[in-house]
Design an enzyme around this catalytic site. Structure first.
Site, PDB file in Angstrom:
ATOM      1  N   LYS A   1       0.814  -1.221   0.000  1.00  0.00           N
ATOM      2  CA  LYS A   1       0.000   0.000   0.000  1.00  0.00           C
ATOM      3  C   LYS A   1       0.850   1.275   0.000  1.00  0.00           C
ATOM      4  CE  LYS A   1      -4.409  -1.741   1.274  1.00  0.00           C
ATOM      5  NZ  LYS A   1      -5.705  -1.543   1.845  1.00  0.00           N
TER       6      LYS A   1
ATOM      7  N   LYS B   1      -4.868  -9.720  -5.867  1.00  0.00           N
ATOM      8  CA  LYS B   1      -6.024 -10.168  -5.081  1.00  0.00           C
ATOM      9  C   LYS B   1      -7.188  -9.215  -5.299  1.00  0.00           C
ATOM     10  CE  LYS B   1      -6.225  -7.880  -0.657  1.00  0.00           C
ATOM     11  NZ  LYS B   1      -6.909  -7.856   0.594  1.00  0.00           N
TER      12      LYS B   1
ATOM     13  N   LYS C   1     -11.095  -4.013  -2.581  1.00  0.00           N
ATOM     14  CA  LYS C   1     -12.083  -2.924  -2.669  1.00  0.00           C
ATOM     15  C   LYS C   1     -11.486  -1.685  -3.301  1.00  0.00           C
ATOM     16  CE  LYS C   1     -13.561  -3.863   1.892  1.00  0.00           C
ATOM     17  NZ  LYS C   1     -12.378  -3.390   2.589  1.00  0.00           N
TER      18      LYS C   1
HETATM   19  N1  AQP Z   1      -9.499 -11.193  -2.348  1.00  0.00           N
HETATM   20  C1  AQP Z   1      -9.811 -11.731  -1.178  1.00  0.00           C
HETATM   21  N2  AQP Z   1      -9.991 -13.071  -1.076  1.00  0.00           N
HETATM   22  C2  AQP Z   1     -10.324 -13.647   0.118  1.00  0.00           C
HETATM   23  N3  AQP Z   1     -10.499 -12.916   1.260  1.00  0.00           N
HETATM   24  C3  AQP Z   1     -10.340 -11.580   1.191  1.00  0.00           C
HETATM   25  N4  AQP Z   1     -10.444 -10.593   2.107  1.00  0.00           N
HETATM   26  C4  AQP Z   1     -10.189  -9.394   1.521  1.00  0.00           C
HETATM   27  N5  AQP Z   1      -9.903  -9.561   0.231  1.00  0.00           N
HETATM   28  C5  AQP Z   1      -9.988 -10.912  -0.017  1.00  0.00           C
HETATM   29  C6  AQP Z   1     -10.794 -10.816   3.501  1.00  0.00           C
HETATM   30  O1  AQP Z   1     -11.869  -9.946   3.828  1.00  0.00           O
HETATM   31  C7  AQP Z   1     -11.706  -9.530   5.179  1.00  0.00           C
HETATM   32  C8  AQP Z   1     -11.828  -8.044   5.275  1.00  0.00           C
HETATM   33  O2  AQP Z   1     -10.794  -7.376   4.608  1.00  0.00           O
HETATM   34  P1  AQP Z   1     -10.619  -5.805   4.849  1.00  0.00           P
HETATM   35  O3  AQP Z   1     -11.605  -5.064   4.118  1.00  0.00           O
HETATM   36  O4  AQP Z   1     -10.593  -5.505   6.275  1.00  0.00           O
HETATM   37  O5  AQP Z   1      -9.201  -5.534   4.361  1.00  0.00           O
HETATM   38  P2  AQP Z   1      -8.480  -5.946   3.078  1.00  0.00           P
HETATM   39  O6  AQP Z   1      -7.948  -7.337   3.263  1.00  0.00           O
HETATM   40  O7  AQP Z   1      -7.469  -4.906   2.859  1.00  0.00           O
HETATM   41  O8  AQP Z   1      -9.605  -5.962   1.970  1.00  0.00           O
HETATM   42  P3  AQP Z   1      -9.604  -5.234   0.606  1.00  0.00           P
HETATM   43  O9  AQP Z   1     -10.800  -5.648  -0.128  1.00  0.00           O
HETATM   44  O10 AQP Z   1      -8.302  -5.444  -0.088  1.00  0.00           O
HETATM   45  O11 AQP Z   1      -9.818  -3.750   1.021  1.00  0.00           O
HETATM   46  P4  AQP Z   1      -9.003  -2.468   0.702  1.00  0.00           P
HETATM   47  O12 AQP Z   1      -8.860  -2.442  -0.777  1.00  0.00           O
HETATM   48  O13 AQP Z   1      -9.897  -1.416   1.252  1.00  0.00           O
HETATM   49  O14 AQP Z   1      -7.699  -2.603   1.412  1.00  0.00           O
HETATM   50  C9  AQP Z   1     -10.391 -10.080   5.677  1.00  0.00           C
HETATM   51  O15 AQP Z   1     -10.638 -11.258   6.420  1.00  0.00           O
HETATM   52  C10 AQP Z   1      -9.658 -10.417   4.414  1.00  0.00           C
HETATM   53  O16 AQP Z   1      -8.754 -11.489   4.598  1.00  0.00           O
END
Ligand code: AQP
Length: 328
Positions: free
Chosen positions: A114, A195, A198
């Protein structure tokens, strides 16, 4: 006594299939056998301040809480609350900041990803795993169900608990991580080397849990594959494996059996099944979510009651921590 579970999702952007298959679905699956606390981690959403829309964040937190309920989390049995409503999360973060070596945080893959290419990075981004450890340790959590991307952060939370206990005496429960057998790492439909996230840009990247059927179809049918028509797991491309992994997460069908079944067909058949399985899961969730969002007062009441209940647990832990370190 049933084991205590804590997990959460950031109210940044729209929740996607990865959040559902990696996290929410395993929360629901084990809900009855465990003592569950599910949080909407809005303080974590501040770690990338450029992406914060202050007007929208509060509403987004409620939208995510409603998605937990719509996906099958029963607020009568499991606590669903918003992180910033329980002040002890911030207080414990400070104490843990003081006992966490900087090098541990600088090594985190998510921080490196990030922070990459940014001119300036806020302290909050580096501190993200410390806040996450505080979330977990505040509730004497025994199990943290997350997607594979968060494994490193949970291991760090374990190290932080052990270090604190060594410095100040037995205070924290050391948590275990659980990762689902399928759906633990859903990749982007536009680029299966990244991966599903969001914060990723591009309409073909993710299936949002609240996307309409037309949009979902477009994203899945447009998923990047190849020309090889190869389904065998050891030979298939990343894009095809990602689609098969999503289907497996929904149906439980082993990849080898799936490959044999699709042998001789085109990728359109696989995508069609992924679309059908996705719609079957998301249609009732979307309908329930709409109902819940139609009664914001009831939703706020659910969130306030849960914050009060878990707030008492958090205060108990903080009292132990303050005594251990000699403050308060
Ligand atoms: N691609 C993924 N596959 C499986 N599990 C996933 N998780 C996130 N992306 C995937 C799981 O969702 C939970 C919440 O994640 P988060 O929103 O707290 O943080 P993150 O992992 O940073 O998710 P994003 O979607 O990538 O969000 P942004 O882009 O905002 O940083 C966790 O249990 C995570 O493992």
């Amino acid at each position: 006594m049933s084991k205590r579970v804590f997990s959460g999702i950031q109210p940044t952007g729209t929740l996607h299939l990865g959040n559902y298959l990696g996290a929410i679905r395993q929360w629901v699956a084990h809900q009855d056998e465990r003592d569950n606390i599910f949080c909407v981690v809005d303080l974590h959403a501040l770690t990338v301040p450029e992406a914060v829309d202050p007007g929208a964040l509060r509403a987004k937190s409620r939208e995510v809480a409603a998605l937990y309920i719509a996906s099958g989390i029963d607020p009568e049995r499991s606590a669903i609350f918003i992180q910033s409503h329980v002040r002890q999360h911030s207080e414990l973060t400070w104490v843990l900041n003081c006992t966490t070596p900087l090098g541990w945080l600088e090594r985190m893959t998510q921080f490196k990803t990030k922070a990459e290419g940014r001119e300036s990075v806020g302290m909050g981004l580096l501190d993200y795993p410390v806040l996450m450890a505080a979330d977990i340790l505040l509730y004497d959590t025994e199990i943290v169900p997350v997607g594979a991307d968060q494994k490193q952060h949970i291991e760090l939370a374990r190290d932080m608990a052990v270090r604190f206990n060594n410095l100040f005496g037995e205070t924290f429960v050391v948590p275990e991580v659980t990762i689902p057998p399928a759906g633990a790492r859903v990749m982007g439909f536009d680029d299966a080397t990244q991966k599903m996230s969001k914060s990723a840009k591009g309409s073909g990247h993710a299936v949002g849990l609240l996307d309409g059927a037309k949009q979902i179809k477009k994203t899945i049918m447009g998923a990047k594959t190849d020309l090889d028509l190869e389904f065998r797991p050891e030979h298939a491309s990343a894009g095809v494996l990602n689609l098969m992994g999503v289907l497996q997460a929904f149906t439980g069908e082993p990849l080898d059996a799936m490959a044999a079944r699709f042998e001789g067909t085109g990728y359109g058949y696989l995508k069609g099944e992924v679309y059908e399985a996705t719609m079957e899961a998301l249609t009732p969730i979307q309908a329930r979510h709409k109902e819940l969002m139609g009664d914001p007062a009831e939703l706020d009441l659910v969130l306030a009651r849960a914050a009060e209940r878990v707030g008492a647990i958090a205060e108990g832990t903080m009292a132990r921590v303050r005594k251990a370190v000699g403050i308060g």
